[in-house]
Enzyme design. Sequence first.
Site, mmCIF file in Angstrom:
data_model
loop_
_atom_site.group_PDB
_atom_site.id
_atom_site.type_symbol
_atom_site.label_atom_id
_atom_site.label_comp_id
_atom_site.label_asym_id
_atom_site.label_seq_id
_atom_site.Cartn_x
_atom_site.Cartn_y
_atom_site.Cartn_z
ATOM 1 N N ASP A 111 33.742 55.718 46.858
ATOM 2 C CA ASP A 111 33.633 54.803 47.997
ATOM 3 C C ASP A 111 32.468 55.282 48.851
ATOM 4 O O ASP A 111 32.250 56.490 49.001
ATOM 5 C CB ASP A 111 34.924 54.800 48.829
ATOM 6 C CG ASP A 111 36.082 54.115 48.116
ATOM 7 O OD1 ASP A 111 35.834 53.196 47.317
ATOM 8 O OD2 ASP A 111 37.231 54.495 48.371
ATOM 9 N N ASP A 125 35.860 46.905 45.703
ATOM 10 C CA ASP A 125 36.824 46.520 46.739
ATOM 11 C C ASP A 125 36.435 45.193 47.384
ATOM 12 O O ASP A 125 37.299 44.367 47.702
ATOM 13 C CB ASP A 125 36.926 47.608 47.806
ATOM 14 C CG ASP A 125 37.413 48.933 47.245
ATOM 15 O OD1 ASP A 125 38.125 48.931 46.223
ATOM 16 O OD2 ASP A 125 37.073 49.976 47.839
#
Length: 183
Positions: A111, A125
Amino acid sequence: MALTGLVLDVVTKVVAVGQLEPGRPVPLLGGLLTLLLIRNPGAAFSTGEGITPVFALAACAVLVFVVARLVPKLGHPAWSVALGLLSAGVAGNLVDRFARQPGPLRGHVVDFLQLPHWPIFNVADMCITAAAVLIMVLAVVKNVGIGGERYPRGATPAQSAATAPSAGRAVVDDGPRREVEDA
């Protein structure tokens, strides 16, 4: 759509890992967006960090379900986009679960995107979130089924299916009489 989203996710993660140092934020757009590299062993908001293999297996099940059960029923372009985005997001994070440390089914998801007051996320995401929004709009607001059928306002797909011809059968109109034949 699925392939484009998957490639975009994988490429941005490779660039993030190659260019960003963990724990060193890079503010962009006056702080509206920050690049901050983390490795997430859990799911959304880093929940379930101890059950990473469960997330990997669940992602596999979702992909199989989408490809085997939903894709053959597609009859509306917006549903194709929604399922493509969903597949891209699930597959993107699944690649990390299989290919990244500490090993297959236990890999940590990369991330690196952060908005103010929001958890760090990635392109996969974003694909999953966009898919969820589009699915809700199609199913709840527009009342459009995956096959392109439109349901009356207030009726659920199950209620509409009860009044539709039997699944697997086609109505053939060959003149003044109507027959039902197996499709």
